[in-house]
Scaffold this motif. Structure first.
Motif, PDB file in Angstrom:
ATOM      1  N   MET A  19     -25.182   8.923 -58.155  1.00  0.00           N
ATOM      2  CA  MET A  19     -24.287   7.784 -58.256  1.00  0.00           C
ATOM      3  C   MET A  19     -25.100   6.499 -58.404  1.00  0.00           C
ATOM      4  O   MET A  19     -26.171   6.352 -57.820  1.00  0.00           O
ATOM      5  CB  MET A  19     -23.393   7.673 -57.015  1.00  0.00           C
ATOM      6  CG  MET A  19     -22.476   8.853 -56.785  1.00  0.00           C
ATOM      7  SD  MET A  19     -21.453   8.664 -55.288  1.00  0.00           S
ATOM      8  CE  MET A  19     -20.363   7.318 -55.785  1.00  0.00           C
ATOM      9  N   LEU A  20     -24.566   5.603 -59.209  1.00  0.00           N
ATOM     10  CA  LEU A  20     -25.100   4.259 -59.343  1.00  0.00           C
ATOM     11  C   LEU A  20     -24.113   3.314 -58.675  1.00  0.00           C
ATOM     12  O   LEU A  20     -22.937   3.280 -59.045  1.00  0.00           O
ATOM     13  CB  LEU A  20     -25.271   3.906 -60.828  1.00  0.00           C
ATOM     14  CG  LEU A  20     -25.526   2.446 -61.180  1.00  0.00           C
ATOM     15  CD1 LEU A  20     -26.797   1.954 -60.521  1.00  0.00           C
ATOM     16  CD2 LEU A  20     -25.604   2.277 -62.690  1.00  0.00           C
ATOM     17  N   LEU A  21     -24.567   2.547 -57.693  1.00  0.00           N
ATOM     18  CA  LEU A  21     -23.706   1.666 -56.914  1.00  0.00           C
ATOM     19  C   LEU A  21     -24.050   0.204 -57.185  1.00  0.00           C
ATOM     20  O   LEU A  21     -25.231  -0.159 -57.256  1.00  0.00           O
ATOM     21  CB  LEU A  21     -23.866   1.938 -55.424  1.00  0.00           C
ATOM     22  CG  LEU A  21     -23.707   3.385 -54.963  1.00  0.00           C
ATOM     23  CD1 LEU A  21     -24.030   3.505 -53.485  1.00  0.00           C
ATOM     24  CD2 LEU A  21     -22.294   3.905 -55.241  1.00  0.00           C
ATOM     25  N   MET A  22     -23.027  -0.623 -57.326  1.00  0.00           N
ATOM     26  CA  MET A  22     -23.218  -2.062 -57.468  1.00  0.00           C
ATOM     27  C   MET A  22     -22.387  -2.726 -56.367  1.00  0.00           C
ATOM     28  O   MET A  22     -21.339  -3.316 -56.617  1.00  0.00           O
ATOM     29  CB  MET A  22     -22.800  -2.527 -58.858  1.00  0.00           C
ATOM     30  CG  MET A  22     -23.491  -3.800 -59.308  1.00  0.00           C
ATOM     31  SD  MET A  22     -23.313  -4.101 -61.079  1.00  0.00           S
ATOM     32  CE  MET A  22     -24.287  -2.768 -61.765  1.00  0.00           C
ATOM     33  N   LEU A  23     -22.878  -2.637 -55.145  1.00  0.00           N
ATOM     34  CA  LEU A  23     -22.114  -3.003 -53.961  1.00  0.00           C
ATOM     35  C   LEU A  23     -22.776  -4.103 -53.134  1.00  0.00           C
ATOM     36  O   LEU A  23     -22.236  -4.505 -52.106  1.00  0.00           O
ATOM     37  CB  LEU A  23     -21.897  -1.760 -53.079  1.00  0.00           C
ATOM     38  CG  LEU A  23     -21.021  -0.656 -53.710  1.00  0.00           C
ATOM     39  CD1 LEU A  23     -21.067   0.598 -52.849  1.00  0.00           C
ATOM     40  CD2 LEU A  23     -19.590  -1.133 -53.888  1.00  0.00           C
ATOM     41  N   ASP A  24     -23.933  -4.578 -53.560  1.00  0.00           N
ATOM     42  CA  ASP A  24     -24.581  -5.697 -52.885  1.00  0.00           C
ATOM     43  C   ASP A  24     -24.058  -7.010 -53.460  1.00  0.00           C
ATOM     44  O   ASP A  24     -23.558  -7.052 -54.596  1.00  0.00           O
ATOM     45  CB  ASP A  24     -26.096  -5.643 -53.083  1.00  0.00           C
ATOM     46  CG  ASP A  24     -26.740  -4.526 -52.297  1.00  0.00           C
ATOM     47  OD1 ASP A  24     -26.385  -4.359 -51.118  1.00  0.00           O
ATOM     48  OD2 ASP A  24     -27.593  -3.811 -52.865  1.00  0.00           O
ATOM     49  N   SER A  57     -28.099  -6.589 -58.432  1.00  0.00           N
ATOM     50  CA  SER A  57     -28.737  -5.691 -57.476  1.00  0.00           C
ATOM     51  C   SER A  57     -27.991  -4.359 -57.467  1.00  0.00           C
ATOM     52  O   SER A  57     -26.780  -4.319 -57.210  1.00  0.00           O
ATOM     53  CB  SER A  57     -28.734  -6.312 -56.083  1.00  0.00           C
ATOM     54  OG  SER A  57     -29.296  -5.429 -55.136  1.00  0.00           O
ATOM     55  N   CYS A  58     -28.701  -3.272 -57.730  1.00  0.00           N
ATOM     56  CA  CYS A  58     -28.082  -1.948 -57.854  1.00  0.00           C
ATOM     57  C   CYS A  58     -28.749  -0.965 -56.895  1.00  0.00           C
ATOM     58  O   CYS A  58     -29.890  -1.163 -56.465  1.00  0.00           O
ATOM     59  CB  CYS A  58     -28.215  -1.427 -59.278  1.00  0.00           C
ATOM     60  SG  CYS A  58     -27.644  -2.566 -60.552  1.00  0.00           S
ATOM     61  N   THR A  59     -28.026   0.101 -56.581  1.00  0.00           N
ATOM     62  CA  THR A  59     -28.527   1.142 -55.689  1.00  0.00           C
ATOM     63  C   THR A  59     -28.260   2.505 -56.311  1.00  0.00           C
ATOM     64  O   THR A  59     -27.150   2.774 -56.772  1.00  0.00           O
ATOM     65  CB  THR A  59     -27.836   1.084 -54.314  1.00  0.00           C
ATOM     66  OG1 THR A  59     -27.984  -0.223 -53.757  1.00  0.00           O
ATOM     67  CG2 THR A  59     -28.424   2.110 -53.361  1.00  0.00           C
ATOM     68  N   ARG A  60     -29.283   3.350 -56.313  1.00  0.00           N
ATOM     69  CA  ARG A  60     -29.127   4.725 -56.793  1.00  0.00           C
ATOM     70  C   ARG A  60     -29.155   5.672 -55.593  1.00  0.00           C
ATOM     71  O   ARG A  60     -30.006   5.543 -54.704  1.00  0.00           O
ATOM     72  CB  ARG A  60     -30.253   5.084 -57.764  1.00  0.00           C
ATOM     73  CG  ARG A  60     -30.238   4.266 -59.034  1.00  0.00           C
ATOM     74  CD  ARG A  60     -31.396   4.640 -59.944  1.00  0.00           C
ATOM     75  NE  ARG A  60     -31.280   6.021 -60.407  1.00  0.00           N
ATOM     76  CZ  ARG A  60     -32.111   6.565 -61.315  1.00  0.00           C
ATOM     77  NH1 ARG A  60     -33.115   5.844 -61.814  1.00  0.00           N
ATOM     78  NH2 ARG A  60     -31.955   7.827 -61.696  1.00  0.00           N
ATOM     79  N   ILE A  61     -28.208   6.620 -55.573  1.00  0.00           N
ATOM     80  CA  ILE A  61     -28.200   7.660 -54.539  1.00  0.00           C
ATOM     81  C   ILE A  61     -27.819   8.985 -55.183  1.00  0.00           C
ATOM     82  O   ILE A  61     -27.322   9.026 -56.326  1.00  0.00           O
ATOM     83  CB  ILE A  61     -27.207   7.354 -53.401  1.00  0.00           C
ATOM     84  CG1 ILE A  61     -25.756   7.406 -53.919  1.00  0.00           C
ATOM     85  CG2 ILE A  61     -27.505   6.023 -52.737  1.00  0.00           C
ATOM     86  CD1 ILE A  61     -24.703   7.407 -52.815  1.00  0.00           C
ATOM     87  N   VAL A  62     -28.048  10.048 -54.455  1.00  0.00           N
ATOM     88  CA  VAL A  62     -27.435  11.342 -54.761  1.00  0.00           C
ATOM     89  C   VAL A  62     -26.541  11.666 -53.578  1.00  0.00           C
ATOM     90  O   VAL A  62     -27.031  11.952 -52.468  1.00  0.00           O
ATOM     91  CB  VAL A  62     -28.489  12.442 -54.982  1.00  0.00           C
ATOM     92  CG1 VAL A  62     -27.798  13.781 -55.215  1.00  0.00           C
ATOM     93  CG2 VAL A  62     -29.395  12.099 -56.160  1.00  0.00           C
ATOM     94  N   ALA A  63     -25.242  11.580 -53.793  1.00  0.00           N
ATOM     95  CA  ALA A  63     -24.282  11.838 -52.708  1.00  0.00           C
ATOM     96  C   ALA A  63     -24.211  13.343 -52.456  1.00  0.00           C
ATOM     97  O   ALA A  63     -24.108  14.128 -53.396  1.00  0.00           O
ATOM     98  CB  ALA A  63     -22.911  11.297 -53.075  1.00  0.00           C
ATOM     99  N   PRO A  64     -24.242  13.760 -51.197  1.00  0.00           N
ATOM    100  CA  PRO A  64     -24.170  15.191 -50.893  1.00  0.00           C
ATOM    101  C   PRO A  64     -22.743  15.717 -51.045  1.00  0.00           C
ATOM    102  O   PRO A  64     -21.789  14.936 -51.147  1.00  0.00           O
ATOM    103  CB  PRO A  64     -24.619  15.246 -49.433  1.00  0.00           C
ATOM    104  CG  PRO A  64     -24.167  13.932 -48.876  1.00  0.00           C
ATOM    105  CD  PRO A  64     -24.367  12.936 -49.987  1.00  0.00           C
TER     106      PRO A  64
END
Length: 271
Positions: A19-24, A57-64
């Protein structure tokens, strides 16, 4: 003015999902923070930050697999002043625009300028270039589209909003951005927090908001075709060509948004 803002979002994934998050909040507002603004996850993830090509500002995660909650809460200082109004702001000739601004004259996924250019010139060609032209576009969009949460459609473009004449804040922003671009006014889409500050209380649940900025007189100014009057307490999160560039989350696989809570409140009497 001190504002407390934040959210709780829940995403349900059937399997591990990038997932790519733009939440900041936007980097331009970081200096106003009174407390830290940190994304917190109730599942084990390894977030990685980066700055995209638009300066967000973006955040990359791998959601379980399963349900993952993402939360943040922060206090921020705000001037308490409404959006700036400058009737003297000039519209630049295209050849005089900075190179990095030119992209905001072009069509994009949700801003289909090719379908609205002829209408735009017939409707706004008589207006004097500059602030008044943008305000005329806002007035038109504000009166043309009826706000209705039930008619939200994530696939609707500016042309679709123009035809349907209904939608949510993103539809107002997309249509106004598109008409501005058609008239050679650089315009970019914005998303962020906008609470009921300085206005009558609205009983519907809080949400994120969409507005737009135009490049006039050598800088970017805020406009909002949905509300169509200067507002207090905007907290910018991201800017881009349209909603594609500033999506809260972009999922590379199945991810169902199962919880959505947003808070944006003025803290009265707190310094």
């Amino acid at each position: 003015m001190r504002i407390r803002a934040g959210f709780t979002l829940g995403y349900e994934c059937a399997q591990s999902t990038p997932m790519l998050l733009m939440l900041d909040i936007h980097p331009s507002r970081r200096h106003d923070l009174l407390t830290e603004q940190v994304l917190q996850f109730d599942q084990y993830v390894q977030p990685r930050k980066y700055t995209d090509g638009f300066g967000n500002s973006c955040t990359r995660i791998v959601a379980p697999p399963g349900l993952t909650h993402i939360t943040t809460s922060f206090d921020i200082q705000d001037t308490g002043e409404p959006d700036e109004v400058n009737w003297g702001a000039i519209q630049h000739e295209v050849q005089d625009l900075p190179d990095e601004v030119l992209v905001y004259l072009l069509g994009s996924r949700y801003c289909d300028t090719d379908k609205l250019a002829s209408f735009a010139w017939s409707q706004f060609g008589y207006t004097a270039p500059g602030w008044g032209r943008v305000q005329a576009i806002c007035d038109y969009v504000h009166n043309h589209i009826t706000f209705n949460y039930q008619n939200a459609d994530s696939t609707r473009s500016a042309y679709g909003g123009w035809i349907d004449r209904t939608g949510v804040c993103r539809d107002f922003a997309h249509l106004a951005v598109t008409l501005c671009r058609c008239m050679n006014v650089p315009a970019r889409y914005c998303t962020g927090y906008l609470g009921d500050i300085g206005v009558s209380f609205v009983p519907s649940p809080m949400d994120f908001s969409a507005w737009f900025q135009v490049y006039l007189g050598g800088r970017w100014y805020t406009f909002d075709a949905r509300h169509n009057f200067p507002r207090i307490g905007r907290i910018l999160m991201a800017t881009g060509r349209d909603a594609t560039d500033v999506a809260l989350s972009t999922n590379f696989g199945s991810a169902i948004l199962s919880r959505f809570e947003v808070v944006t409140d003025e803290l009265v009497g707190v310094s």
